[in-house]
Write a protein that holds these residues in place. Structure first.
Motif, PDB file in Angstrom:
ATOM      1  N   LEU A   1     102.775   5.740  62.981  1.00 42.87           N
ATOM      2  CA  LEU A   1     101.911   6.357  61.968  1.00 42.87           C
ATOM      3  C   LEU A   1     101.482   7.765  62.354  1.00 42.87           C
ATOM      4  O   LEU A   1     101.462   8.676  61.516  1.00 42.87           O
ATOM      5  CB  LEU A   1     100.682   5.483  61.731  1.00 42.87           C
ATOM      6  CG  LEU A   1     100.904   4.273  60.818  1.00 42.87           C
ATOM      7  CD1 LEU A   1      99.680   3.390  60.785  1.00 42.87           C
ATOM      8  CD2 LEU A   1     101.265   4.719  59.407  1.00 42.87           C
ATOM      9  N   SER A   2     101.141   7.979  63.619  1.00 44.15           N
ATOM     10  CA  SER A   2     100.724   9.327  64.019  1.00 44.15           C
ATOM     11  C   SER A   2     101.898  10.297  63.949  1.00 44.15           C
ATOM     12  O   SER A   2     101.720  11.478  63.613  1.00 44.15           O
ATOM     13  CB  SER A   2     100.119   9.309  65.428  1.00 44.15           C
ATOM     14  OG  SER A   2     101.049   8.822  66.375  1.00 44.15           O
ATOM     15  N   MET A   3     103.112   9.820  64.213  1.00 39.29           N
ATOM     16  CA  MET A   3     104.278  10.696  64.116  1.00 39.29           C
ATOM     17  C   MET A   3     104.610  11.010  62.659  1.00 39.29           C
ATOM     18  O   MET A   3     105.038  12.116  62.339  1.00 39.29           O
ATOM     19  CB  MET A   3     105.472  10.078  64.841  1.00 39.29           C
ATOM     20  CG  MET A   3     105.287  10.030  66.350  1.00 39.29           C
ATOM     21  SD  MET A   3     106.735   9.445  67.245  1.00 39.29           S
ATOM     22  CE  MET A   3     107.735  10.931  67.252  1.00 39.29           C
ATOM     23  N   ILE A   4     104.416  10.054  61.763  1.00 39.17           N
ATOM     24  CA  ILE A   4     104.602  10.347  60.335  1.00 39.17           C
ATOM     25  C   ILE A   4     103.595  11.404  59.892  1.00 39.17           C
ATOM     26  O   ILE A   4     103.928  12.330  59.137  1.00 39.17           O
ATOM     27  CB  ILE A   4     104.448   9.064  59.499  1.00 39.17           C
ATOM     28  CG1 ILE A   4     105.670   8.147  59.701  1.00 39.17           C
ATOM     29  CG2 ILE A   4     104.282   9.394  58.015  1.00 39.17           C
ATOM     30  CD1 ILE A   4     105.550   6.795  59.021  1.00 39.17           C
ATOM     31  N   ARG A   5     102.365  11.292  60.369  1.00 34.19           N
ATOM     32  CA  ARG A   5     101.323  12.274  60.023  1.00 34.19           C
ATOM     33  C   ARG A   5     101.723  13.676  60.465  1.00 34.19           C
ATOM     34  O   ARG A   5     101.442  14.668  59.773  1.00 34.19           O
ATOM     35  CB  ARG A   5      99.986  11.874  60.668  1.00 34.19           C
ATOM     36  CG  ARG A   5      98.845  12.872  60.453  1.00 34.19           C
ATOM     37  CD  ARG A   5      98.465  12.920  58.986  1.00 34.19           C
ATOM     38  NE  ARG A   5      97.348  13.809  58.734  1.00 34.19           N
ATOM     39  CZ  ARG A   5      97.454  15.117  58.546  1.00 34.19           C
ATOM     40  NH1 ARG A   5      98.648  15.704  58.614  1.00 34.19           N
ATOM     41  NH2 ARG A   5      96.387  15.863  58.285  1.00 34.19           N
TER      42      ARG A   5
END
Length: 503
Positions: A128-132
């Motif tokens: 999720l943090s990488m998608i952000r």
């Protein structure tokens, strides 16, 4: 946790979406692993004959370890590198999946599930943090999160099918091995496609905060499990509840006072963020318990084979696969608040249909309930978008950890609380005090085994009916919970919330 990402060169559109495919594959495998256990549990129970506590730990060990480690591992990923943490998580998950070949006792299966939880904790917040950080445009990010959520639904669909096929042709060990080739491919692709990001100025590591967060989560789940099983008067459960309240309260106060907290709990000051977390939490609580009970009902009451069970669980996953990518477009038309609260309400209606279905319960109402539940789960894509759109890029790691903690804690609470409700209803409805009464009242599987040994067909039928009644009443409890969550989300979410643009 203050995150100031190292500058990275712009990522091309082709590489962004290829990277999303790798990240989505990771969530697919993690969700598959959860659904695989639902289908494989009767076979594992028949082979290893675990006690009731061991059976609960087989189900809960994964979520317990994952939930306890999410905060710490997310913070470590910000320091060490999120891509590195993700690749390491893939490796741990793959090794744990292979280790099941050596598992020949309930304790060994629990250990494997715990190791899978370690791998899951390394994978989930990183995705999720990488998608952000990969998708800086909010509209594009919402679409990416829709794809990510749809892949979770694909995992929910494939897990029972693949597990059912393998269980019909091989031992239950084979159901876990499906993770291995996916992990190998994900590592190979991720090394080339995913950019690295980390926090170059993370501040001092909060050792005490780490201990408090892990001890508090473990104590909380232990308390919930034991209160559900033994009641509020259980000394061990009460002691664990007090320990959880003390450690987690101390942890929150510590995070609020530190300039560089291990977890940025101040994010809950944002109403959209809180609404997204509530959506994830309430959905997970209800889904985990009811789908686990449905898988057992189909096999032990209806007599379906594992593969047939997997096929009959498909409606929820297929509906979610359709609804998740469509959710961002729907939110653009009618608003994020309507999609969030409406999705929860639709899920609640699915559980309500299960509760109101005519007796004897048949597959028709169950299929209808699964479609409503799956379609309502499309709102989870908007929940993720609300969480991330209301979060500065510098706080993406904390936001991801909090969202994933909601999912995993919700799953564990669902099995512990609603599962305990189902067990209490089952015991009350059965009212059996004959030979092997302890085994009969412990679980449906135990009751059916005892009935075969005693030649008591009537006992088997009574146990099946009691289990069905417990499933129906648990569906009603799930409906009440999710519909209450829908009301809370409606009042929390701003009417003009737009997850497709920066605020």
């Amino acid at each position: 946790m203050t995150i100031t990402d190292t500058p990275t060169p712009p990522v091309s559109a082709r590489r962004r979406w290829a990277g999303l495919a790798v990240l989505s594959a990771s969530v697919l495998v993690v969700v598959m692993d959860m659904t695989v256990l639902n289908v494989a549990l009767p076979a594992i129970s028949e082979d290893l004959r675990p006690g009731s506590i061991e059976l609960l730990w087989m189900v809960d060990a994964y979520a317990l370890v994952l939930s306890g480690l999410l905060v710490t591992v997310s913070a470590l990923g910000d320091r060490w590198g999120r891509k590195r943490m993700l690749m390491a998580g893939f490796a741990v998950f793959g090794v744990a999946s292979m280790a099941v070949l050596a598992a020949g006792s309930p304790l060994e299966v629990i250990a494997v599930r715990a190791l899978l939880g370690v791998g899951g904790a390394m994978i989930m917040p990183s995705t999720l943090s990488m998608i952000r950080n990969l998708f800086t445009d909010p509209g594009e990010r919402a679409k990416a999160l829709g794809v990510w959520a749809a892949m979770a639904a694909v995992g929910a669909a494939l897990g029972p099918i693949v597990a059912g096929f393998l269980l019909e042709h091989f031992s239950w060990h084979a159901a876990f091995l499906v993770n291995v080739p996916v992990m190998v491919i994900a590592i190979a692709a991720g090394l080339f496609l995913l950019p690295e990001s980390r926090n170059p100025n993370p501040g001092r590591w909060d050792v005490l905060g780490t201990v408090l967060s892990m001890a508090g989560m473990v104590a909380l789940l232990y308390a919930v499990k034991n209160i559900g099983k033994y009641g509020l008067t259980s000394p061990g459960a009460l002691l664990a509840a007090m320990l959880a309240a003390a450690t987690l309260g101390w942890f929150v106060v510590r995070c609020l006072r530190r300039p560089d907290p291990l977890l940025e709990v101040r994010l809950f000051r944002s109403a959209p963020f809180t609404a997204g977390v509530i959506t994830a939490l309430t959905t997970s609580i209800a889904m985990a318990a009811v789908l686990l009970l449905l898988a057992q009902w189909m096999q032990l009451v209806q007599g379906y084979a594992p593969l047939e069970t997997g096929v009959r669980l498909l409606p929820a996953a297929l509906a979610a696969i359709v609804a998740s990518p469509l959710a961002p477009g729907l939110a653009a038309r009618i608003g994020a608040r309507a999609v969030l609260a409406g999705g929860l309400a639709l899920t609640g209606l699915g559980f309500l249909l299960l509760y109101l279905a005519p007796s004897p319960l048949g597959y028709g109402p169950v299929a209808g309930a699964l479609v409503l539940i799956g379609a309502g789960n499309g709102a989870l894509a908007i929940a993720s978008a609300a969480i991330m759109s209301g979060t500065p890029a510098a706080k993406a790691g904390s936001a991801a950890a909090l969202e994933e903690t909601s999912y995993e804690l919700g799953g564990a609470l669902g099995v512990a609380v609603l599962g305990s409700v189902a067990a209490a209803v089952y015991r009350q409805e059965l009212e059996y005090s004959g030979p092997a009464a302890g085994v009969v009242q412990e679980s449906l599987g135990g009751a059916l085994d005892a009935a075969r040994e005693l030649g008591a067909g009537e006992l088997a039928e009574q146990a099946r009916q009691a289990f069905t009644d417990s499933l129906v009443l648990t569906g009603g409890a799930g409906a009440a919970l999710v519909l209450a969550g829908a009301l809370a989300v409606w009042f929390l979410t701003p009417r003009d919330l737009d997850v497709l643009s920066e605020h």
